[in-house]
Design a protein around this motif. Sequence first.
Motif, short mmCIF file in Angstrom:
data_model
loop_
_atom_site.label_atom_id
_atom_site.label_comp_id
_atom_site.label_asym_id
_atom_site.label_seq_id
_atom_site.Cartn_x
_atom_site.Cartn_y
_atom_site.Cartn_z
N SER A 179 0.84 -1.20 0.00
CA SER A 179 0.00 0.00 0.00
C SER A 179 0.87 1.25 0.00
O SER A 179 1.80 1.37 0.81
CB SER A 179 -0.92 0.00 1.22
OG SER A 179 -1.85 -1.07 1.12
N LEU A 180 0.57 2.16 -0.92
CA LEU A 180 1.41 3.34 -1.13
C LEU A 180 0.59 4.62 -0.99
O LEU A 180 -0.59 4.66 -1.35
CB LEU A 180 2.03 3.29 -2.54
CG LEU A 180 2.78 2.02 -2.92
CD1 LEU A 180 3.18 2.08 -4.40
CD2 LEU A 180 4.00 1.82 -2.04
N ARG A 181 1.24 5.66 -0.51
CA ARG A 181 0.62 6.98 -0.46
C ARG A 181 0.92 7.69 -1.77
O ARG A 181 1.88 8.42 -1.94
CB ARG A 181 1.18 7.78 0.71
CG ARG A 181 0.46 9.10 0.93
CD ARG A 181 -0.96 8.89 1.42
NE ARG A 181 -0.98 8.37 2.80
CZ ARG A 181 -2.02 7.75 3.36
NH1 ARG A 181 -3.12 7.55 2.65
NH2 ARG A 181 -1.96 7.32 4.61
N THR A 182 0.11 7.40 -2.77
CA THR A 182 0.32 7.95 -4.11
C THR A 182 -0.99 7.85 -4.88
O THR A 182 -2.02 7.47 -4.33
CB THR A 182 1.44 7.18 -4.84
OG1 THR A 182 1.74 7.83 -6.08
CG2 THR A 182 1.06 5.74 -5.10
N ILE A 187 2.36 5.93 -10.71
CA ILE A 187 3.08 4.66 -10.77
C ILE A 187 2.70 3.82 -11.98
O ILE A 187 3.23 2.72 -12.17
CB ILE A 187 2.83 3.83 -9.49
CG1 ILE A 187 1.33 3.51 -9.35
CG2 ILE A 187 3.37 4.56 -8.26
CD1 ILE A 187 1.01 2.54 -8.23
N ALA A 188 1.80 4.32 -12.82
CA ALA A 188 1.25 3.52 -13.92
C ALA A 188 2.33 2.97 -14.84
O ALA A 188 2.35 1.77 -15.14
CB ALA A 188 0.23 4.34 -14.71
N ASP A 189 3.23 3.82 -15.31
CA ASP A 189 4.25 3.38 -16.26
C ASP A 189 5.19 2.35 -15.63
O ASP A 189 5.52 1.32 -16.25
CB ASP A 189 5.05 4.57 -16.79
CG ASP A 189 4.23 5.46 -17.71
OD1 ASP A 189 3.18 5.00 -18.20
OD2 ASP A 189 4.64 6.62 -17.93
N ILE A 244 8.17 7.44 -2.72
CA ILE A 244 6.76 7.23 -2.39
C ILE A 244 6.67 6.54 -1.03
O ILE A 244 7.40 5.60 -0.74
CB ILE A 244 6.08 6.36 -3.47
CG1 ILE A 244 6.10 7.06 -4.82
CG2 ILE A 244 4.65 6.03 -3.05
CD1 ILE A 244 5.62 6.22 -5.97
N GLU A 245 5.76 7.04 -0.21
CA GLU A 245 5.60 6.49 1.13
C GLU A 245 4.83 5.17 1.11
O GLU A 245 3.80 5.05 0.45
CB GLU A 245 4.85 7.50 2.01
CG GLU A 245 4.61 7.04 3.43
CD GLU A 245 3.73 7.98 4.22
OE1 GLU A 245 3.40 7.64 5.38
OE2 GLU A 245 3.33 9.03 3.66
N ILE A 246 5.34 4.19 1.84
CA ILE A 246 4.64 2.92 2.03
C ILE A 246 3.82 3.05 3.31
O ILE A 246 4.32 3.49 4.35
CB ILE A 246 5.63 1.75 2.14
CG1 ILE A 246 6.44 1.63 0.85
CG2 ILE A 246 4.88 0.45 2.42
CD1 ILE A 246 7.52 0.57 0.90
#
Length: 249
Positions: A179-182, A187-189, A244-246
């Motif tokens: 799980s990411l704070r984004t 992150i799609a690419d 990116i924060e986890i």
Amino acid sequence: MTKETKVNAAILIIGNEILSGRTQDTNTSTLATWLNSIGVKVGEVRVIPDVEETIISTLNHLRNIYNYVFTTGGIGPTHDDITAESVSKAFGLKYEVHQEAYKILEAYYKPGEFNKGRQKMVWMPANANLILNPTSGAPGFNVENVYCLPGVPSILKSMLGGLKNDIVGGDPIISKTISLRTVESEIADSLTKVQNENKDVEIGSYPFFQAGKLGVSIVLRSENQSKIDECNSKILQFVNEKNIEIVER
């Protein structure tokens, strides 16, 4: 079936109450989670009305392309509970009183309570195998690769333990969630690149909203732990590169 065999199943939810929105379906999640844990991958879920022709045609289609089919709903005592009779017709079997089921329910109810409506629950396809019900007495049944369960979630869940020895699965399907704070666009690419390099791992991304902030959960699914670990490493690499924060969920 060997452990290398891919084993799959379809779930067929039967009931007008699901389609109308009066009742929320939780049986799909319960069944899919249980099946995955014993190495059976759910390939398809359908929700159909209490219509005989629809049940017969859908069941005949699904049972010919999946190792297992699980139906829920339509095996109770009311007029619209037509699953058992429809399954009988799908298999070309006689629809009759199952003597063992009759004895179970006759013993379950107090004298005078096993009325005509409740007796409807012992009518099944000829020679069907019973699925015992530890919660409310009324059994489900199976014919060949089709397993018919009740629609009440708590009752369905209580009956799954009795099926474990009947269902032959492959390797259990492993899952890992990051799980990411984004947001997905960030992150799609990178995620697409990881997926393209690991076709044998199912990778899904699911937005969530927590503590007033958006996030994305990445779910990895495979029968192979080393493949999961490899994808996890690649994802953590681009996550670190992008700062990116986890988050814990």
